[in-house]
Design a protein around this motif. Sequence first.
Motif, mmCIF file in Angstrom:
data_model
loop_
_atom_site.group_PDB
_atom_site.id
_atom_site.type_symbol
_atom_site.label_atom_id
_atom_site.label_comp_id
_atom_site.label_asym_id
_atom_site.label_seq_id
_atom_site.Cartn_x
_atom_site.Cartn_y
_atom_site.Cartn_z
ATOM 1 N N GLU A 20 45.671 -0.202 -34.619
ATOM 2 C CA GLU A 20 45.974 0.979 -35.433
ATOM 3 C C GLU A 20 47.275 1.629 -34.971
ATOM 4 N N ASN A 21 47.473 1.703 -33.664
ATOM 5 C CA ASN A 21 48.724 2.256 -33.140
ATOM 6 C C ASN A 21 49.913 1.444 -33.611
ATOM 7 N N ARG A 22 49.785 0.124 -33.542
ATOM 8 C CA ARG A 22 50.873 -0.758 -33.975
ATOM 9 C C ARG A 22 51.223 -0.526 -35.441
ATOM 10 N N MET A 23 50.204 -0.361 -36.281
ATOM 11 C CA MET A 23 50.449 -0.193 -37.711
ATOM 12 C C MET A 23 51.224 1.082 -38.000
ATOM 13 N N VAL A 24 50.872 2.158 -37.308
ATOM 14 C CA VAL A 24 51.589 3.420 -37.517
ATOM 15 C C VAL A 24 53.006 3.312 -36.974
ATOM 16 N N GLU A 25 53.154 2.720 -35.787
ATOM 17 C CA GLU A 25 54.479 2.600 -35.186
ATOM 18 C C GLU A 25 55.403 1.699 -35.995
ATOM 19 N N ALA A 26 54.830 0.814 -36.814
ATOM 20 C CA ALA A 26 55.646 -0.097 -37.622
ATOM 21 C C ALA A 26 56.093 0.506 -38.948
ATOM 22 N N LEU A 27 55.639 1.717 -39.296
ATOM 23 C CA LEU A 27 56.047 2.325 -40.564
ATOM 24 C C LEU A 27 57.558 2.544 -40.562
ATOM 25 N N PRO A 28 58.258 2.079 -41.597
ATOM 26 C CA PRO A 28 59.727 2.185 -41.603
ATOM 27 C C PRO A 28 60.205 3.621 -41.831
ATOM 28 N N GLY A 29 61.363 3.927 -41.249
ATOM 29 C CA GLY A 29 62.017 5.210 -41.485
ATOM 30 C C GLY A 29 61.227 6.414 -41.033
ATOM 31 N N ALA A 30 60.463 6.282 -39.937
ATOM 32 C CA ALA A 30 59.586 7.368 -39.509
ATOM 33 C C ALA A 30 59.889 7.787 -38.075
ATOM 34 N N THR A 31 59.587 9.045 -37.783
ATOM 35 C CA THR A 31 59.556 9.538 -36.407
ATOM 36 C C THR A 31 58.121 9.381 -35.915
ATOM 37 N N VAL A 32 57.924 8.622 -34.831
ATOM 38 C CA VAL A 32 56.588 8.295 -34.352
ATOM 39 C C VAL A 32 56.281 9.110 -33.094
ATOM 40 N N ILE A 33 55.109 9.736 -33.079
ATOM 41 C CA ILE A 33 54.711 10.630 -31.981
ATOM 42 C C ILE A 33 53.326 10.232 -31.497
ATOM 43 N N ARG A 34 53.156 10.189 -30.171
ATOM 44 C CA ARG A 34 51.853 9.925 -29.549
ATOM 45 C C ARG A 34 51.232 11.254 -29.118
ATOM 46 N N LEU A 35 49.911 11.385 -29.300
ATOM 47 C CA LEU A 35 49.199 12.635 -29.021
ATOM 48 C C LEU A 35 47.952 12.390 -28.181
ATOM 49 N N HIS A 36 47.639 13.332 -27.318
ATOM 50 C CA HIS A 36 46.356 13.296 -26.610
ATOM 51 C C HIS A 36 46.099 14.675 -26.022
ATOM 52 N N CYS A 37 44.831 14.978 -25.762
ATOM 53 C CA CYS A 37 44.484 16.254 -25.124
ATOM 54 C C CYS A 37 44.914 16.272 -23.665
ATOM 55 N N ASP A 38 44.936 15.093 -23.037
ATOM 56 C CA ASP A 38 45.289 14.967 -21.626
ATOM 57 C C ASP A 38 46.663 14.317 -21.519
ATOM 58 N N PRO A 39 47.638 14.956 -20.862
ATOM 59 C CA PRO A 39 48.983 14.364 -20.783
ATOM 60 C C PRO A 39 48.998 12.998 -20.100
ATOM 61 N N ALA A 40 47.999 12.711 -19.248
ATOM 62 C CA ALA A 40 47.965 11.433 -18.539
ATOM 63 C C ALA A 40 47.714 10.259 -19.478
ATOM 64 N N PHE A 41 47.157 10.529 -20.675
ATOM 65 C CA PHE A 41 46.805 9.443 -21.595
ATOM 66 C C PHE A 41 47.759 9.330 -22.787
ATOM 67 N N VAL A 42 48.813 10.128 -22.807
ATOM 68 C CA VAL A 42 49.725 10.113 -23.958
ATOM 69 C C VAL A 42 50.391 8.752 -24.122
ATOM 70 N N ALA A 43 50.748 8.104 -23.019
ATOM 71 C CA ALA A 43 51.441 6.810 -23.101
ATOM 72 C C ALA A 43 50.477 5.634 -23.113
ATOM 73 N N SER A 44 49.176 5.876 -23.186
ATOM 74 C CA SER A 44 48.186 4.799 -23.134
ATOM 75 C C SER A 44 47.701 4.436 -24.532
#
Length: 636
Positions: A205-229
């Motif tokens: 699911e992450n890959r599909m969103v990140e592959a959307l053309p012409g978009a600014t992609v942002i990762r979100l989480h309640c815990d900053p330690a998991f934002v890049a996971s």
Amino acid sequence: MASFNTEFDQTLHHAWHLFREGHDVPHHDVPDTVQRSWSRSRDYGLNESARILFDPVPRARIRELSEQHRQLLELVQPDMTRLFDTLSSRDWALAFLEAEGCVLASIGGEKPDMRDVVTALRPGVNLSEHIAGTSGPACVLAEGRPAVVSGGEHFFEAIRRFSCAAVPVMSPQGGLAGVLNGSRCHDGRPLGVIEPLMLAARSIENRMVEALPGATVIRLHCDPAFVASPLAGVIALSDQGTVLGATAYARHLLGLDSTEPAGIDALLDTTHDALLDALRDTSRPARLWRHNGIALHAQRVQREPARGVPRPAARTASGAASPRFDRQTHRAVWQAERVYAQGLPVLITGETGTGKEVLARHLHDTGPRSQGPFVAINCAAIPADLIESELFGYEPGAFTGASRHGKPGKLEQANGGTLFLDEIGDMPLPLQARLLRVIQERAVTRVGGTRLLTLDCALLCATHRDLRRSVQTGEFREDLYYRINGLSVSLTPLRAREDFEALIDTLLAELGAPGRPLRLDSASRQRLRQHRWPGNIRELQQVLRLGAALSHDGIIRSDDLPAELVAPTDNTLQPSQTLQSAERAAIVQALARNGGNVSATARELGVARATIYRKMEPFELEGVRDLDSDRGEAAD
């Protein structure tokens, strides 16, 4: 029903007979999800003895499905392969189904007793409930939630020897994109493994969103330690701040209704411009607030390919697949984009095969000069007596053999676009002086001519050498070095990349046929891990292409890899060897494996770098010191 040796099977056997006789089945005997599916399957008029899942699938239908869902397959297959390698591979078969229930890709099921389930999971088979009855994928398709169906819980007798777990994969728009399923032989107990499938689904699911053309992609989480996971939610925004797509978890975090388009200002206590400003630093998460006061942590994703590094499936001018750059390089690439867009030169350093030209082409393709030409010249591949005429061009009759019409040089050809000087560290000193004048004056004179031709091109350079060291030794002009080094970007060698395994899986997915991905057995994957990769990504691509060509069943084994990939070393001390000579041999071999890099050699041998240097003089290895310096910046 199948054999009933366990309490679980006996309970199911009794429940099935109650169901067939029209009686109520106790809820504690059979999950509600399965009971509802049994009822729907009966209402469809299905016969439990049917073997429809084993009927032939027309090849034309398989090709049609593969073409229709080609992009989805490219996004799914790397995670399927990675998931398969984390399971007890011989005991499992994995499959991915599209939203209508047809299998698009499957992998595994090597054991003989898995033959029937492999047949039922082959591409083209429809596992929708109205056709296949109760199963894990059918329950997910019907109810949109994870499902586990074990043994006799299946409606069809033919597949009651197996158990399956299935999870939904949601599209960026919030609908069902497909189902990820794992099946294995039923062992008399309910199947409880579903977490690995859910993690793989979230990654897809992450890959599909990140592959959307012409978009600014942002990762979100309640815990900053998991934002890049992979546990983070991912959202894609348009240039106006409208949500183009989001993962299921991101929708949960933001309270986003999947049926209504929304702007980011309706979801967060900020404007779109303020959000982009808060996320400008991509090295660490920023804190954001929802309107209800809940805090979230967010980080902008470096775009692929619109504002980040090229997607794995992109192609270079030569037609070769473009490798992704690793996470460590993302910020440097973003800086290079900014610098290049302002007309400043960029110097790209890295070992051979790390993707220096790929990055140069990316900067051109995503920059303000993308409509102009991209002109590349390899300074190390052209004879010294031809470099001048190649770069600056020549007038008619300038030298023996010259065209009577003359010829524009690469600098002229790059007007309005980008000039890429690869291996500039190998350019002869006299030409360095002339190139410096051209860069300063923004004008060029052809060989044998007197006219000054105005130039308007961006400059990108690349080298595998340490140019600062070359400046100190007098091999490279200091003034030219500062002219071409507006910003220096160092590319990570393959052996030091954190995403080595993921890169292998991505390249395998590109090489595999639709619906039948390639994979490595454990022995061949271990050989890839042990190799030092002096040719980096270019070498890895060639090795995998060879393995794919020699593999006959989609599994690349050790015999399919080049014999020299991991040359065995003979560490046996011969009678004639002294301890000192054995020590010298060990250092020489380690230096060779590490391309002469002393730091990497010291790490491999578990000693201090100073120890290697101290051994050079008695072991007559003084020449290695210069080799290490030449490669140090790019390799370390």
